[in-house]
Design a protein around this motif. Structure first.
Motif, PDB file in Angstrom:
ATOM      1  N   LEU A   1      -9.586  93.917 -48.621  1.00  0.00           N
ATOM      2  CA  LEU A   1     -10.363  95.113 -48.946  1.00  0.00           C
ATOM      3  C   LEU A   1     -11.645  95.170 -48.121  1.00  0.00           C
ATOM      4  O   LEU A   1     -12.057  96.234 -47.676  1.00  0.00           O
ATOM      5  CB  LEU A   1     -10.716  95.129 -50.436  1.00  0.00           C
ATOM      6  N   LYS A   2     -12.247  94.012 -47.910  1.00  0.00           N
ATOM      7  CA  LYS A   2     -13.489  93.940 -47.146  1.00  0.00           C
ATOM      8  C   LYS A   2     -13.319  94.539 -45.746  1.00  0.00           C
ATOM      9  O   LYS A   2     -14.215  95.203 -45.234  1.00  0.00           O
ATOM     10  CB  LYS A   2     -13.935  92.485 -47.040  1.00  0.00           C
ATOM     11  N   ASP A   3     -12.165  94.307 -45.140  1.00  0.00           N
ATOM     12  CA  ASP A   3     -11.910  94.832 -43.805  1.00  0.00           C
ATOM     13  C   ASP A   3     -11.856  96.363 -43.800  1.00  0.00           C
ATOM     14  O   ASP A   3     -12.270  97.001 -42.832  1.00  0.00           O
ATOM     15  CB  ASP A   3     -10.601  94.267 -43.256  1.00  0.00           C
ATOM     16  N   ILE A   4     -11.363  96.945 -44.881  1.00  0.00           N
ATOM     17  CA  ILE A   4     -11.300  98.407 -44.991  1.00  0.00           C
ATOM     18  C   ILE A   4     -12.681  98.962 -45.344  1.00  0.00           C
ATOM     19  O   ILE A   4     -13.111  99.971 -44.783  1.00  0.00           O
ATOM     20  CB  ILE A   4     -10.257  98.838 -46.031  1.00  0.00           C
ATOM     21  N   GLU A   5     -13.374  98.288 -46.258  1.00  0.00           N
ATOM     22  CA  GLU A   5     -14.707  98.730 -46.679  1.00  0.00           C
ATOM     23  C   GLU A   5     -15.625  98.959 -45.491  1.00  0.00           C
ATOM     24  O   GLU A   5     -16.349  99.956 -45.432  1.00  0.00           O
ATOM     25  CB  GLU A   5     -15.381  97.665 -47.553  1.00  0.00           C
ATOM     26  N   GLU A   6     -15.607  98.029 -44.559  1.00  0.00           N
ATOM     27  CA  GLU A   6     -16.491  98.092 -43.405  1.00  0.00           C
ATOM     28  C   GLU A   6     -16.205  99.307 -42.530  1.00  0.00           C
ATOM     29  O   GLU A   6     -17.101  99.837 -41.893  1.00  0.00           O
ATOM     30  CB  GLU A   6     -16.354  96.823 -42.574  1.00  0.00           C
ATOM     31  N   LYS A   7     -14.958  99.751 -42.500  1.00  0.00           N
ATOM     32  CA  LYS A   7     -14.570 100.856 -41.629  1.00  0.00           C
ATOM     33  C   LYS A   7     -14.825 102.231 -42.245  1.00  0.00           C
ATOM     34  O   LYS A   7     -14.995 103.209 -41.537  1.00  0.00           O
ATOM     35  CB  LYS A   7     -13.104 100.724 -41.248  1.00  0.00           C
ATOM     36  N   ILE A   8     -14.837 102.318 -43.578  1.00  0.00           N
ATOM     37  CA  ILE A   8     -14.975 103.630 -44.215  1.00  0.00           C
ATOM     38  C   ILE A   8     -16.237 103.770 -45.062  1.00  0.00           C
ATOM     39  O   ILE A   8     -16.458 104.811 -45.666  1.00  0.00           O
ATOM     40  CB  ILE A   8     -13.730 103.974 -45.067  1.00  0.00           C
ATOM     41  N   ASP A   9     -17.048 102.733 -45.128  1.00  0.00           N
ATOM     42  CA  ASP A   9     -18.314 102.768 -45.869  1.00  0.00           C
ATOM     43  C   ASP A   9     -18.119 103.112 -47.350  1.00  0.00           C
ATOM     44  O   ASP A   9     -18.780 103.994 -47.894  1.00  0.00           O
ATOM     45  CB  ASP A   9     -19.283 103.745 -45.204  1.00  0.00           C
ATOM     46  N   ARG A  10     -17.178 102.446 -47.962  1.00  0.00           N
ATOM     47  CA  ARG A  10     -16.954 102.544 -49.411  1.00  0.00           C
ATOM     48  C   ARG A  10     -16.834 101.136 -49.960  1.00  0.00           C
ATOM     49  O   ARG A  10     -16.507 100.213 -49.230  1.00  0.00           O
ATOM     50  CB  ARG A  10     -15.661 103.303 -49.737  1.00  0.00           C
ATOM     51  N   ASP A  11     -17.064 100.964 -51.260  1.00  0.00           N
ATOM     52  CA  ASP A  11     -16.947  99.628 -51.827  1.00  0.00           C
ATOM     53  C   ASP A  11     -15.548  99.376 -52.371  1.00  0.00           C
ATOM     54  O   ASP A  11     -14.727 100.284 -52.465  1.00  0.00           O
ATOM     55  CB  ASP A  11     -18.014  99.367 -52.889  1.00  0.00           C
ATOM     56  N   LYS A  12     -15.295  98.121 -52.734  1.00  0.00           N
ATOM     57  CA  LYS A  12     -13.929  97.752 -53.135  1.00  0.00           C
ATOM     58  C   LYS A  12     -13.504  98.416 -54.439  1.00  0.00           C
ATOM     59  O   LYS A  12     -12.335  98.715 -54.613  1.00  0.00           O
ATOM     60  CB  LYS A  12     -13.764  96.242 -53.206  1.00  0.00           C
ATOM     61  N   THR A  13     -14.434  98.691 -55.343  1.00  0.00           N
ATOM     62  CA  THR A  13     -14.034  99.342 -56.597  1.00  0.00           C
ATOM     63  C   THR A  13     -13.521 100.753 -56.334  1.00  0.00           C
ATOM     64  O   THR A  13     -12.610 101.218 -57.009  1.00  0.00           O
ATOM     65  CB  THR A  13     -15.193  99.377 -57.620  1.00  0.00           C
ATOM     66  N   THR A  14     -14.093 101.428 -55.356  1.00  0.00           N
ATOM     67  CA  THR A  14     -13.618 102.761 -54.973  1.00  0.00           C
ATOM     68  C   THR A  14     -12.202 102.670 -54.422  1.00  0.00           C
ATOM     69  O   THR A  14     -11.323 103.457 -54.790  1.00  0.00           O
ATOM     70  CB  THR A  14     -14.558 103.400 -53.936  1.00  0.00           C
ATOM     71  N   LEU A  15     -11.965 101.691 -53.546  1.00  0.00           N
ATOM     72  CA  LEU A  15     -10.629 101.510 -52.979  1.00  0.00           C
ATOM     73  C   LEU A  15      -9.608 101.177 -54.060  1.00  0.00           C
ATOM     74  O   LEU A  15      -8.494 101.696 -54.053  1.00  0.00           O
ATOM     75  CB  LEU A  15     -10.653 100.420 -51.918  1.00  0.00           C
ATOM     76  N   ILE A  16      -9.973 100.335 -55.005  1.00  0.00           N
ATOM     77  CA  ILE A  16      -9.064  99.984 -56.102  1.00  0.00           C
ATOM     78  C   ILE A  16      -8.766 101.218 -56.960  1.00  0.00           C
ATOM     79  O   ILE A  16      -7.627 101.447 -57.361  1.00  0.00           O
ATOM     80  CB  ILE A  16      -9.643  98.831 -56.936  1.00  0.00           C
TER      81      ILE A  16
END
Length: 71
Positions: free
Chosen positions: A8-23
């Motif tokens: 998730l950290k790898d995606i967070e860095e690219k889209i400027d969102r936190d992991k809870t948003t991605l989940i």
């Protein structure tokens, strides 16, 4: 040869969102469900990461989601 696993950290860095948003997006079916390793940690393939990043950066839906500060 083992393929690289992206977190998730790898995606967070690219889209400027936190992991809870991605989940949350995953739970709503807006992004593909992650695979899990033996520890239960989420991971993605390179193709899945590129797909998610592209989907988020090109979609108005992800830009216009209201945040708590906007409500």
């Amino acid at each position: 040869m083992q393929t690289k696993k992206y977190r998730l950290k790898d995606i967070e860095e690219k889209i400027d969102r936190d992991k809870t948003t991605l989940i949350r997006w995953e739970d709503k079916g807006l992004i593909p469900r992650a695979k899990r390793d033996s520890r239960g940690w989420r991971y993605y393939s390179r193709g899945e990461v590129l797909n998610i990043v592209d989907r988020v950066l090109t979609s108005d839906y992800f830009r216009n989601i209201p945040t708590r500060s906007n409500i």
